[in-house]
Design a protein around this motif. Structure first.
Motif, short mmCIF file in Angstrom:
data_model
loop_
_atom_site.label_atom_id
_atom_site.label_comp_id
_atom_site.label_asym_id
_atom_site.label_seq_id
_atom_site.Cartn_x
_atom_site.Cartn_y
_atom_site.Cartn_z
N SER A 195 -11.23 1.50 10.71
CA SER A 195 -11.40 2.92 10.46
C SER A 195 -10.85 3.74 11.62
N ILE A 196 -10.04 4.76 11.31
CA ILE A 196 -9.48 5.63 12.33
C ILE A 196 -9.59 7.08 11.86
N ASP A 197 -9.53 8.00 12.81
CA ASP A 197 -9.66 9.42 12.49
C ASP A 197 -8.26 10.02 12.39
N ARG A 198 -7.82 10.30 11.16
CA ARG A 198 -6.51 10.92 10.96
C ARG A 198 -6.50 11.64 9.61
N ASP A 199 -5.59 12.60 9.50
CA ASP A 199 -5.47 13.37 8.27
C ASP A 199 -4.28 12.87 7.47
N LYS A 200 -4.40 11.64 7.01
CA LYS A 200 -3.35 11.05 6.19
C LYS A 200 -3.88 10.87 4.78
N TRP A 201 -3.11 11.36 3.80
CA TRP A 201 -3.53 11.31 2.41
C TRP A 201 -2.49 10.57 1.59
N ARG A 202 -2.96 9.87 0.60
CA ARG A 202 -2.06 9.13 -0.30
C ARG A 202 -2.32 9.54 -1.75
N GLY A 203 -1.26 9.48 -2.52
CA GLY A 203 -1.36 9.82 -3.93
C GLY A 203 -1.06 8.62 -4.81
N VAL A 204 -1.69 8.59 -5.98
CA VAL A 204 -1.47 7.51 -6.94
C VAL A 204 -1.03 8.13 -8.26
N ILE A 205 0.14 7.72 -8.73
CA ILE A 205 0.69 8.20 -10.00
C ILE A 205 0.34 7.17 -11.07
N LYS A 206 -0.59 7.53 -11.95
CA LYS A 206 -1.09 6.57 -12.93
C LYS A 206 -0.36 6.64 -14.27
N ASP A 207 0.54 7.60 -14.42
CA ASP A 207 1.33 7.70 -15.66
C ASP A 207 2.17 6.44 -15.81
N SER A 208 1.99 5.72 -16.89
CA SER A 208 2.57 4.38 -17.01
C SER A 208 4.09 4.38 -17.05
N GLU A 209 4.71 5.48 -17.49
CA GLU A 209 6.17 5.47 -17.63
C GLU A 209 6.90 5.34 -16.30
N TYR A 210 6.20 5.61 -15.20
CA TYR A 210 6.87 5.52 -13.89
C TYR A 210 6.63 4.18 -13.20
N GLY A 211 5.68 3.40 -13.69
CA GLY A 211 5.46 2.07 -13.13
C GLY A 211 4.96 2.05 -11.70
N LEU A 212 4.25 3.10 -11.29
CA LEU A 212 3.78 3.19 -9.91
C LEU A 212 2.26 3.12 -9.79
N GLU A 213 1.60 2.67 -10.85
CA GLU A 213 0.13 2.71 -10.89
C GLU A 213 -0.52 1.95 -9.73
N SER A 214 0.11 0.90 -9.28
CA SER A 214 -0.50 0.06 -8.23
C SER A 214 -0.04 0.43 -6.82
N TYR A 215 0.73 1.51 -6.70
CA TYR A 215 1.25 1.89 -5.38
C TYR A 215 0.61 3.19 -4.91
N HIS A 216 0.36 3.26 -3.61
CA HIS A 216 -0.26 4.42 -3.00
C HIS A 216 0.78 5.08 -2.09
N LEU A 217 1.27 6.25 -2.48
CA LEU A 217 2.37 6.90 -1.78
C LEU A 217 1.86 7.94 -0.79
#
Length: 271
Positions: free
Chosen positions: A145-167
């Motif tokens: 655990s670290i203190d930082r303001d880093k955010w990730r997004g998850v695109i769950k729309d299946s047509e893009y094939g990115l459901e398992s990736y955190h960008l």
């Protein structure tokens, strides 16, 4: 040259501006003389912290300079005044949406050597998603655990094939909203970009990572209206007629939140 700004994102200690020229429909990324091309903060000629997504910005580009980097969109700018001349609407952006990813054979990261072998390559695109989520990433590579303001997004729309990736999200406005406890709509237009090549250690080849560089929120009611229209067997022409008659508008994307809620309530009464 004018661009519609679709990203004003963090890049090291500066910013990365990117957008589309409405006349040529081409993506452009103005870059500085610095090795990584970032736009420094503090240049009085460039209102870098005032430029928002959807702004129309006139930028003095140096079209005679050779493009720098593997990205086809990169172009150097003159050290002259940038001007914000207006604002585009979400409706005007819809024509630039893409229904599939660039380089769909790859997920979160793309090998830099492969990109370099076919350079210059596209690295920017606009997609519409209806199932977008996000979270604060407060763990380092070892899971500590670290203190930082880093955010990730998850695109769950299946047509893009990115459901398992955190960008990684690099949009400062979106990050600031999340830091203060605000939420983002699950229905958005996202400006996706590829990062500079990065390798965590010398034993691994460098990769360019997909980034969420710009987030344009869309009212959640817009998606609900589409579903409600299907339930009551309305076609697109009937929807457009209602919009024109009731609100004097041509598209659901033009509605205010109050108007969208009114339209949705009407459809719910019809079912």
């Amino acid at each position: 040259m004018e661009i519609i700004c679709l990203a004003n994102s963090y890049k090291h200690q500066g910013r990365c501006i990117a957008g589309i020229n409405p006349e040529s429909r081409q993506w452009l990324r103005p870059i500085s003389h610095l090795d990584d091309g970032r736009i420094p903060i503090g240049n009085p000629a460039i209102p870098i912290e005032q430029i928002s997504i959807l702004d129309r910005v006139t930028i003095p580009l140096d079209t005679h300079k050779k493009k720098q980097g593997y990205e086809v969109e990169n172009i150097r700018y003159h050290n002259q005044v940038w001007r914000i001349t207006g604002k585009a609407s979400i409706v005007q952006l819809l024509q630039y949406r893409e229904s599939s990813l660039l380089y769909p054979d790859y997920g979160k990261a793309i090998p830099f050597q492969w990109l370099k072998s076919i350079a210059p390559v596209r690295t920017l695109q606009l997609i519409e998603v209806t199932d977008f989520s996000y979270y604060k990433d407060d763990r380092d590579q070892r899971g500590q655990s670290i203190d930082r303001d880093k955010w990730r997004g998850v695109i769950k729309d299946s047509e893009y094939g990115l459901e398992s990736y955190h960008l990684s999200i690099t949009d400062p406005v979106a990050i600031e909203k999340l830091k203060t406890g605000e939420t983002l709509s699950s229905h958005c237009l996202l400006c996706l970009s590829l990062s500079q090549p990065w390798q965590p250690n010398l034993d691994r080849e460098p990769f360019c990572y997909r980034l969420i560089a710009g987030i344009i929120e869309i009212l959640p009611e817009v998606q609900l209206i589409q579903a409600a229209m299907k339930r009551v067997a309305w076609n697109q022409e009937q929807g457009k007629q209602y919009l024109q008659t009731q609100f004097g508008k041509q598209s659901r994307y033009q509605l205010t939140q109050a108007e969208a809620q009114q339209f949705l309530e009407y459809l719910q009464q019809c079912s």
